[in-house]
Design an enzyme around this catalytic site. Structure first.
Site, PDB file in Angstrom:
ATOM      1  N   ASP A   1       0.860  -1.179   0.000  1.00 54.96           N
ATOM      2  CA  ASP A   1       0.000   0.000   0.000  1.00 54.96           C
ATOM      3  C   ASP A   1       0.898   1.231   0.000  1.00 54.96           C
ATOM      4  OD1 ASP A   1      -2.117   1.704   0.080  1.00 54.96           O
ATOM      5  OD2 ASP A   1      -2.946   0.989   1.980  1.00 54.96           O
TER       6      ASP A   1
ATOM      7  N   ASP B   1      -2.742   2.264  -6.138  1.00 51.68           N
ATOM      8  CA  ASP B   1      -1.651   2.278  -5.165  1.00 51.68           C
ATOM      9  C   ASP B   1      -1.645   1.074  -4.232  1.00 51.68           C
ATOM     10  OD1 ASP B   1      -4.016   3.034  -3.914  1.00 51.68           O
ATOM     11  OD2 ASP B   1      -3.014   4.326  -2.478  1.00 51.68           O
ATOM     12  N   GLU B   2      -2.356   0.025  -4.590  1.00 48.11           N
ATOM     13  CA  GLU B   2      -2.513  -1.088  -3.649  1.00 48.11           C
ATOM     14  C   GLU B   2      -2.625  -2.400  -4.404  1.00 48.11           C
ATOM     15  OE1 GLU B   2      -5.582  -2.251   0.024  1.00 48.11           O
ATOM     16  OE2 GLU B   2      -5.982  -0.530  -1.282  1.00 48.11           O
TER      17      GLU B   2
END
Length: 496
Positions: A11, A105-106
């Site tokens: 993350d 983003d993860e």
């Protein structure tokens, strides 16, 4: 559950805000808030400096401004975020063929499937190496969680924030989860959390002690059973490399409620066109058209219509969305509109024929219109409120400068918009690898000022640059005042 912590969850830390700080040296170490800047905008991401003031994601922007009035407020630059995300996902792909992105983003990564880790030592080594590679390639930081299940890996990455790594050894799950809030578990939102609190359960340990039967009685068979298993630390969901797209949709929230029925119809048609663009970009067609309307009192209505076959024809989607709108009462005003397509499938032969026919018709229209080009330009009947109307010539279009967006000046080089209004735009001239830059103000129609693409956050290696090019300017542009406008000198009038 695995016997080794070979599921990794990455993350990125405050991704949007961190990318803006990396791109804008003057904002590093200062509170930054990214999101919609209108009266009804919401926070997409807040930097850790802004979070100290209580600002967080999904908060109304007006509330964020009250909590942190001196923060820098910027609109998102998704082209930059997607570029950085692609760099990160490429690094993850080198670890394993099983990478499950959850957002820009993860992502989850199955290290065991990639043959790069089979125990705690090798998993930790790979996790630390990944964090270093991400920093070197993007200039940003990410937090890593390692565990024997997806649920625990995600919890571990959250506990590791910011810029950390946490490994949960198999067999210690219940000990770790026990004192945590029930809201830590996936699927426990505010409503479920309050329901459990009234039943006397606020921690994961209390859920486990209550037993499966009690949770089923409180929450129903499916949710109660699932929650009990998670409270016991069980999660056998695999990392899935490809997730099927189930729908494509777009929506807009308006700064002022829309009351004009004609304007509402125009906005729905504009959203339908944008939705079709996304649909085609994803390589799909869809059968069900969905209209979403949020009214002045926050009540939200959803209407849908299923077509006889899948389509990606913009006229078909516009017409269907228009029919759905006719069944919705918008008398009191509309604050949000959305158009979506579900029931997706790959392109069908009928779609391709329809698309070819549309392209032929468009070509015929262009040919016919060329004979009247002079009169069309003279009439200039484009309508700003109608995205489907004839566009005005670029030379006469009003120039708008969004806070945070990239620009380039013929004399001063690259910079970003710090603010605009009253016919002026304020620009800070700096780049990712430069010192904090100076601020200058120009007319909004200054011919030397143009929008620009984002610069890379990390300079390219010299061997990847073209002959005679450098990653950043060797010297700062010479400081001279802009003619005919008020210039902000060394002082920073908009210091965040």
């Amino acid at each position: 559950m695995r016997s080794a912590p070979t599921i990794l969850h990455l993350d990125m830390d405050a991704f949007f805000a961190a990318a803006e700080q990396a791109a804008k040296p003057s904002l590093r170490g200062k509170p930054v808030v990214v999101g919609g800047l209108g009266p009804r905008g919401v926070v997409a991401t807040a930097s850790y400096e802004a979070r100290r003031f209580g600002v967080h994601s999904a908060m109304p922007m007006a509330q964020a401004r009250r909590l942190a009035p001196n923060a820098a407020y910027l609109v998102p630059r998704f082209s930059l975020y997607r570029t950085v995300s692609e760099q990160v996902m490429e690094l993850l792909g080198r670890l394993s063929p099983l990478v499950e992105p959850l957002s820009l983003d993860e992502a989850f990564v199955d290290l065991e499937a990639g043959g790069v880790a089979d125990d705690s030592t090798s998993a930790r080594e790979r996790g630390e190496r990944l964090r270093g590679e991400i920093r070197a390639v993007t200039g940003l930081t990410g937090s890593v969680g390692l565990a024997g299940s997806k649920m625990l890996a995600k919890i571990a990455s959250e506990q590791a924030k910011p810029d950390g790594l946490l490994l949960i050894e198999p067999g210690t799950e219940r000990e770790l989860l026990g004192p945590m809030s029930v809201r830590t578990l996936p699927g426990v939102g505010p409503a479920t959390g309050e329901h459990l609190r009234r039943a006397g359960m606020t921690t994961v340990a209390e859920l486990a002690e209550a037993g499966e039967d009690e949770l089923v009685r409180l929450l129903g068979r499916a949710h109660g059973t699932s929650l009990f298993r998670m409270a016991m630390g069980y999660d056998d969901r695999p990392v899935v490399a490809e997730r099927d797209t189930k729908s494509v949709s777009v929506e807009d929230t308006f700064d002022v409620d829309l009351h004009d029925r004609v304007r509402v119809r125009i906005e729905v048609e504009r959203l339908a066109d944008r939705c079709v663009q996304r649909l085609r970009a994803s390589g799909h067609s869809g059968r069900t058209i969905v209209l979403k309307v949020r009214r002045y009192d926050f009540s939200t209505l959803t209407r849908s219509e299923t077509l006889r076959g899948p389509t990606d024809d913009p006229s078909v989607v516009r017409e269907a969305a228009g029919r759905l709108l006719e069944a919705v009462d918008t008398t009191g005003g509309v604050r949000l509109l959305g158009v979506g397509v579900t029931g997706l499938t790959d392109y069908t032969q009928e779609d391709l024929f329809a698309q070819a026919a549309a392209e032929e018709q468009a070509a015929a229209d262009d040919h016919a219109g060329s004979a009247h080009e002079g009169s069309a330009e003279a009439e200039g009947d484009g309508d700003e409120s109608d995205g489907a109307g004839v566009a005005e010539p670029v030379a006469h279009a009003e120039r708008r400068w969004a806070a945070g967006h990239d620009v380039r000046h013929a004399q001063y080089g690259a910079g970003w918009v710090q603010g605009s209004g009253v016919g002026r735009v304020t620009v800070r001239f700096e780049e990712p690898g430069s010192p904090p830059g100076r601020v200058r103000t120009f007319r909004v129609d200054d011919p030397d000022l143009e929008p620009s693409d984002p610069l890379p956050l990390v300079p390219l290696p010299e061997k990847e640059q073209g002959a005679g090019q450098s990653s950043w300017p060797a010297t700062r542009p010479k400081e001279v005042s802009a003619d005919g406008v008020g210039v902000s000198g060394a002082s920073d009038r908009s210091r965040p």
